[in-house]
Design a protein around this motif. Sequence first.
Motif, PDB file in Angstrom:
ATOM      1  N   PRO A 230       0.692  -1.258   0.150  1.00 36.63           N
ATOM      2  CA  PRO A 230       0.215  -0.166   0.095  1.00 36.63           C
ATOM      3  C   PRO A 230       0.897   1.291   0.003  1.00 36.63           C
ATOM      4  O   PRO A 230       0.546   2.383  -0.541  1.00 36.63           O
ATOM      5  N   ASP A 231       2.033   1.027   0.433  1.00 34.80           N
ATOM      6  CA  ASP A 231       2.780   2.433   0.404  1.00 34.80           C
ATOM      7  C   ASP A 231       3.877   2.518  -0.589  1.00 34.80           C
ATOM      8  O   ASP A 231       4.685   3.310  -0.671  1.00 34.80           O
ATOM      9  N   GLY A 232       3.537   1.521  -1.557  1.00 42.22           N
ATOM     10  CA  GLY A 232       4.830   1.778  -2.830  1.00 42.22           C
ATOM     11  C   GLY A 232       5.910   0.991  -2.495  1.00 42.22           C
ATOM     12  O   GLY A 232       6.642   1.045  -3.445  1.00 42.22           O
ATOM     13  N   VAL A 233       6.103   0.033  -1.794  1.00 38.04           N
ATOM     14  CA  VAL A 233       7.516  -0.401  -1.403  1.00 38.04           C
ATOM     15  C   VAL A 233       7.015  -1.751  -1.804  1.00 38.04           C
ATOM     16  O   VAL A 233       6.065  -2.423  -1.162  1.00 38.04           O
ATOM     17  N   LEU A 234       8.039  -2.494  -2.319  1.00 34.31           N
ATOM     18  CA  LEU A 234       7.996  -3.969  -2.754  1.00 34.31           C
ATOM     19  C   LEU A 234       7.873  -4.890  -1.476  1.00 34.31           C
ATOM     20  O   LEU A 234       8.744  -4.596  -0.314  1.00 34.31           O
ATOM     21  N   VAL A 235       6.968  -5.765  -1.381  1.00 25.56           N
ATOM     22  CA  VAL A 235       6.985  -6.734  -0.259  1.00 25.56           C
ATOM     23  C   VAL A 235       6.844  -8.017  -0.848  1.00 25.56           C
ATOM     24  O   VAL A 235       6.560  -8.206  -2.050  1.00 25.56           O
ATOM     25  N   GLU A 236       7.308  -9.133   0.126  1.00 26.96           N
ATOM     26  CA  GLU A 236       7.183 -10.417  -0.517  1.00 26.96           C
ATOM     27  C   GLU A 236       5.913 -11.087  -0.961  1.00 26.96           C
ATOM     28  O   GLU A 236       4.851 -10.576  -0.164  1.00 26.96           O
ATOM     29  N   CYS A 237       5.586 -11.724  -1.870  1.00 29.35           N
ATOM     30  CA  CYS A 237       4.309 -12.522  -1.872  1.00 29.35           C
ATOM     31  C   CYS A 237       4.558 -13.943  -2.475  1.00 29.35           C
ATOM     32  O   CYS A 237       5.585 -13.997  -3.191  1.00 29.35           O
TER      33      CYS A 237
END
Length: 351
Positions: A230-237
């Motif tokens: 949501p903040d535009g930062v990459l997260v693992e998925c």
Amino acid sequence: MRTKTAFIDYVRRRRLDLIRADAPAAAAGEALALLGLDDAALDRWAASESVLVSLPHASPNVFDPRTRVCWYAGSVQRRDPDPAHHVRVVLTHVNFSDLGWRPYAWWYLGEDGKVRCHRQFSRNKKRKHVIVAGRPPMDIVPEEASTTDLDASRAARWGADLAVSYMLLGAVVERAAGMVSGRTVTYLPLSLLVSFVREQAAGPASAAGEPLPAWCRLLTDQAQGRRAGPDGVLVECPARQATVFDNYSNLAMLPLLGDCHVLGGAKMAGYWPHVEHRLGALRQAAAEDMRDPRIAVVPETDLLRFAGPSPAVAAQLERHGVPYSQGLAVAEHGDFARRIDPFDRATLVAG
């Protein structure tokens, strides 16, 4: 050829996603042509026996020595009567902490001789890891800019997001530099490769025995996935929900582009054995027409030696703390890559 054709057909279906929805038809057509995503360029790519691949970051700047990669590709193409198509696979998931390309700002040369800086995004500690593709498109007219930079800024406003804006800006500048010409180059966001692999991997059960879906499923089973939070930062998925994979898996997708030579420097050559290991694990599911990409190490050269900054510009760059870029070189030297070929005796050698 069937694999490459399937991917190019997918690009035809998705290419308008890269253009702002409110773009007039003429502007959208011009933007696609600049990116080499119009029918003529895609037809040429489909018919090309081999492909040159380069992997720039989404940025308004290409600083020396990275300038040499596209310059070299253009040199190789000019020496061949039937040149390989050049696909610039743009890494649109990079973030604003990237000091190699500095996508948070655009340095350009004004007609008054001043090096100017347009800051596109703040690099404060909390926000510098926001990815470029997650920001709105450029919508600026740079102050006292040269004709090329004005043209680039006008084209950039039709990108669907900031990463595509940077692709359009780069396409204008690299044409003006003489690095690319006509329909011999396509600018392709890495995210389209990822979304194609995901679509194929999630295909209907009736396609279970088909090599391409099987290869894509095997790749996603082995890949690590990330997407913007949501903040535009990459997260693992999970990989099958990702917009970008781990680096080795990203490079392992390149056989989808055709029989390709991947242009890189010593850094890429250093980790290429890991890419080959990943490709080896995928080979069991590969279609007959899928060939492993080969790395071609770009010969060392120095932009500053052939088309360097004037003393006045060099002094300003020192104060800014940034290197010379191909955009600045175009403003000072015009189509330098068309007139100067430091690679005139080089040949394309795959590792």
